[in-house]
Design a protein around this motif. Structure first.
Motif, PDB file in Angstrom:
ATOM      1  N   UNK A  14       0.818  -1.212   0.000  1.00 32.27           N
ATOM      2  CA  UNK A  14       0.000   0.000   0.000  1.00 32.27           C
ATOM      3  C   UNK A  14       0.857   1.270   0.000  1.00 32.27           C
ATOM      4  N   UNK A  15       2.030   1.231   0.616  1.00 34.13           N
ATOM      5  CA  UNK A  15       2.931   2.387   0.538  1.00 34.13           C
ATOM      6  C   UNK A  15       3.330   2.638  -0.916  1.00 34.13           C
ATOM      7  N   UNK A  16       3.683   1.578  -1.614  1.00 28.85           N
ATOM      8  CA  UNK A  16       4.071   1.679  -3.027  1.00 28.85           C
ATOM      9  C   UNK A  16       2.886   2.180  -3.862  1.00 28.85           C
ATOM     10  N   UNK A  17       1.714   1.611  -3.633  1.00 32.17           N
ATOM     11  CA  UNK A  17       0.532   2.009  -4.393  1.00 32.17           C
ATOM     12  C   UNK A  17       0.182   3.473  -4.159  1.00 32.17           C
ATOM     13  N   UNK A  18       0.241   3.920  -2.924  1.00 31.22           N
ATOM     14  CA  UNK A  18      -0.098   5.307  -2.613  1.00 31.22           C
ATOM     15  C   UNK A  18       0.839   6.257  -3.354  1.00 31.22           C
ATOM     16  N   UNK A  19       2.119   5.937  -3.403  1.00 37.10           N
ATOM     17  CA  UNK A  19       3.075   6.782  -4.135  1.00 37.10           C
ATOM     18  C   UNK A  19       2.702   6.854  -5.622  1.00 37.10           C
ATOM     19  N   UNK A  20       2.359   5.718  -6.206  1.00 41.00           N
ATOM     20  CA  UNK A  20       1.980   5.687  -7.623  1.00 41.00           C
ATOM     21  C   UNK A  20       0.674   6.439  -7.868  1.00 41.00           C
ATOM     22  N   UNK A  21      -0.283   6.283  -6.979  1.00 36.58           N
ATOM     23  CA  UNK A  21      -1.571   6.968  -7.138  1.00 36.58           C
ATOM     24  C   UNK A  21      -1.416   8.476  -6.951  1.00 36.58           C
ATOM     25  N   UNK A  22      -0.558   8.907  -6.032  1.00 37.94           N
ATOM     26  CA  UNK A  22      -0.330  10.344  -5.844  1.00 37.94           C
ATOM     27  C   UNK A  22       0.289  10.954  -7.093  1.00 37.94           C
ATOM     28  N   UNK A  23       1.204  10.236  -7.711  1.00 38.92           N
ATOM     29  CA  UNK A  23       1.819  10.708  -8.955  1.00 38.92           C
ATOM     30  C   UNK A  23       0.759  10.806 -10.050  1.00 38.92           C
ATOM     31  N   UNK A  24      -0.071   9.784 -10.182  1.00 36.07           N
ATOM     32  CA  UNK A  24      -1.116   9.768 -11.210  1.00 36.07           C
ATOM     33  C   UNK A  24      -2.173  10.835 -10.943  1.00 36.07           C
TER      34      UNK A  24
END
Length: 171
Positions: A124-134
Motif C-alpha cells: 500500500x505504501x508503493x501504491x499510494x506513491x503511484x496513485x499520488x503521482x497519477x
C-alpha cells in the motif's frame, strides 16, 4: 526588434511542438497507470480472499474482507476508465503479483497473519506513491480515478500498519 520577433517566434514554435509531446507522454503514463491499477485491484481482491481463508486472527480476516470489497469496487471504476481511454483491460494480475499470491498461499495461521500484514504495508505504501503521482494528471480520467481512490488506499495502509504493530492480531 527583428531579433526579438524571431526569438518570440522560435519560443512559440518550441512551445507548440512540446505541448503535444507532453500530452502524449501524459497519455502514455495514464494508460500505464490504469493498467497497473486494474492489475493491482485484482491482486488485492485475491489477497483479501486469501486472508479470509488462511488468516488466523479475526482482524486479518476482517481486513481481507475490506480489501476484497473496496478493491472490487475500485476495479469496476478502473475498468470503466480504461474502456473510456481505449485501454485493453488486463485479465489477471502481474507476474510479480501472482508470485506474491502463490508465496502467501503456502502460509497459514499466525505465520500468514504476520507475512500478510507486512506485505500489505509495503504494497500500500508503493501504491499510494503511484496513485499520488497519477493524481497530478489534471483533467485525465486516470488522474481523476487516482484522486478518488487515494482515501481508501490510505485507510488500508493505516489498517495494515495496525495489523503489523499487533503482529497481525489487532486492527
Amino acid at each position: 526588434m527583428r531579433g526579438t520577433v524571431l526569438a518570440v517566434s522560435a519560443a512559440l514554435a518550441l512551445a507548440f511542438t512540446a505541448g503535444p509531446s507532453l500530452a502524449k507522454d501524459q497519455g502514455a503514463a495514464a494508460k500505464t497507470f490504469i493498467t497497473k491499477a486494474i492489475q493491482g485491484n485484482m491482486a488485492e481482491v485475491s489477497m483479501g480472499q486469501l486472508a479470509q481463508q488462511n488468516g488466523q486472527s479475526d482482524s486479518v480476516k476482517q481486513f481481507g474482507q475490506m480489501l476484497a470489497t473496496d478493491h472490487g469496487a475500485a476495479n469496476q471504476k478502473a475498468q470503466a476508465v480504461a474502456q473510456q481511454m481505449g485501454v485493453q483491460v488486463p485479465t489477471e494480475p502481474s507476474k510479480k503479483q501472482l508470485a506474491d499470491y502463490n508465496k502467501m498461499q503456502k502460509l497459514n495461521g499466525a505465520a500468514f497473519d504476520k507475512a500478510f500484514a507486512q506485505h500489505m504495508v509495503a504494497d500500500h505504501k508503493k501504491d499510494i506513491a503511484e496513485y499520488k503521482k497519477a493524481a497530478k494528471m489534471q483533467g485525465d480520467p486516470a488522474g481523476d480515478y487516482a484522486n478518488q481512490t487515494l482515501p481508501d488506499l490510505e485507510k488500508h495502509l493505516q489498517a495494515a500498519q495496525q495489523l503489523q504493530k499487533g503482529g497481525g492480531k489487532s486492527m
